[in-house]
Design an enzyme around this catalytic site. Structure first.
Site, mmCIF file in Angstrom:
data_model
loop_
_atom_site.group_PDB
_atom_site.id
_atom_site.type_symbol
_atom_site.label_atom_id
_atom_site.label_comp_id
_atom_site.label_asym_id
_atom_site.label_seq_id
_atom_site.Cartn_x
_atom_site.Cartn_y
_atom_site.Cartn_z
ATOM 1 C CD GLU A 53 62.146 20.955 -4.155
ATOM 2 O OE1 GLU A 53 63.159 21.181 -4.592
ATOM 3 O OE2 GLU A 53 61.025 21.010 -4.880
ATOM 4 C CG ASN A 54 58.978 25.167 -0.081
ATOM 5 O OD1 ASN A 54 58.633 24.737 -1.007
ATOM 6 N ND2 ASN A 54 58.348 26.382 0.497
#
Length: 229
Positions: A53-54
């Protein structure tokens, strides 16, 4: 009662078992910590597309010690490698992928899983994950949510329960749980036992589970390679 410590699968073996259910080409998000191990055990001939998710999609395996590029990390701040086709993007775009239903599978850890599929995997208590973070998006954005966990806590309390006592990450979101003793599906608000380690009886497993276990046919043996690490 059988000594469950001698029968329980290791974290690596649980991750191996979960990896066997990931389809070739599936878009998969692995939770921070223990679930990250799943990426090591993709079956031969299959290649999942891992998402973090980064802001990275289709990254490669962990680099060899000493070869890390610390500008290239996953959400758990662990070094990753790139591969042909690896994509980088803004954090907001990453969550648009999650919330838009573009992930096939999310695999997370848990403190508790309820028979209704509710998940608690964060806590404000000492030593707990300090905030729910992106997990609340993942569990409702992914098409399938699986959990990896020990069957019981270090104190022997069940982690599969009738109702969660800790703050919820998501409601009715978990579909399958891979534990150190069993593979359990959640169907129609109940735990359905699919596999168990061969040396433990159904009654012994039930005694370690905080809600009724149901069966809908033969229960398969849960066997993982002994040499996975």
């Amino acid at each position: 009662m059988t000594d469950i410590q001698t029968l329980s699968l290791s974290n690596a073996q649980i991750a191996w078992r979960a990896a066997q259910d990931i389809a070739d080409g599936a878009y998969v998000n692995l939770g921070i910590g223990f679930p990250e191990m799943v990426a090591r055990f993709q079956p031969e001939g299959r290649q999942a597309i891992f998402h973090t998710e980064n802001g990275v999609l289709d990254f490669g395996p962990a680099p060899a010690p000493g070869e890390e590029d610390w500008d290239c990390i996953n959400a758990g701040k662990k070094a990753i490698t790139t591969r042909p086709g690896t994509a980088f993007f803004h954090h907001a775009d990453s969550f648009a992928m999650v919330r838009g239903g573009h992930l096939d599978v999310a695999i997370l850890g848990a403190y508790e899983v309820a028979q209704t599929g509710d998940l608690a995997n964060w806590s404000t208590g000492k030593g707990g994950v300090p905030a729910v973070g992106g997990a609340m998006d993942l569990v409702h954005g992914a098409k399938r949510v699986a959990v990896l966990t020990d069957h019981v806590t270090r104190k022997g309390a069940p982690k599969l329960v009738e109702a969660c006592s800790l703050p919820l990450t998501g409601v009715g979101c978990v579909t399958r749980v891979y534990t150190s003793l069993a593979v359990v599906d959640i169907e129609d608000g109940r735990f359905v036992l699919r596999e168990k380690v061969p040396a433990i009886s159904f009654d012994e497993l039930q005694a370690l589970t905080g809600a009724p276990l149901h069966t809908t046919g033969a229960v398969a043996d849960l066997i993982a390679p002994e040499d996975v690490a």
